[in-house]
Design a protein around this motif. Structure first.
Motif, PDB file in Angstrom:
ATOM      1  N   CYS A  28       0.832  -1.208   0.000  1.00  0.00           N
ATOM      2  CA  CYS A  28       0.000   0.000   0.000  1.00  0.00           C
ATOM      3  C   CYS A  28       0.864   1.254   0.000  1.00  0.00           C
ATOM      4  N   ASP A  29       1.916   1.252   0.783  1.00  0.00           N
ATOM      5  CA  ASP A  29       2.814   2.403   0.830  1.00  0.00           C
ATOM      6  C   ASP A  29       3.478   2.629  -0.522  1.00  0.00           C
ATOM      7  N   ASP A  32       0.917   4.000  -2.909  1.00  0.00           N
ATOM      8  CA  ASP A  32       0.654   5.402  -2.615  1.00  0.00           C
ATOM      9  C   ASP A  32       1.763   6.289  -3.179  1.00  0.00           C
ATOM     10  N   ARG A  36       1.228   9.183  -6.119  1.00  0.00           N
ATOM     11  CA  ARG A  36       1.645  10.577  -5.924  1.00  0.00           C
ATOM     12  C   ARG A  36       2.670  11.000  -6.972  1.00  0.00           C
TER      13      ARG A  36
END
Length: 65
Positions: A28-29, A32, A36
């Motif tokens: 997930c990190d 993300d 971005r």
């Protein structure tokens, strides 16, 4: 494609696949960070002129004058 449409389209994908990736925090990190980075790239490409890029970065870093 406008930035609003791009974000809405990505939100649909994220909400649909959230339960598949919720168990892996590292994934997930990374996802993300990738999202971005892609959004920043899209904004950067929208600012075609050097003057526009300079002004837009100045607004984000120091607040608009």
């Amino acid at each position: 494609m406008s930035m609003d449409n791009r974000v809405k389209k990505m939100n649909r994908y994220i909400k649909a696949s959230y339960f598949h990736i919720a168990s892996a925090k590292a994934h997930c990190d990374n996802f993300d960070k990738w999202i971005r980075r892609r959004l920043r790239m899209c904004l950067w490409k929208q600012w075609k002129r050097v003057k526009t890029r300079f002004h837009a970065l100045g607004c984000t870093l120091m607040g608009c004058l």
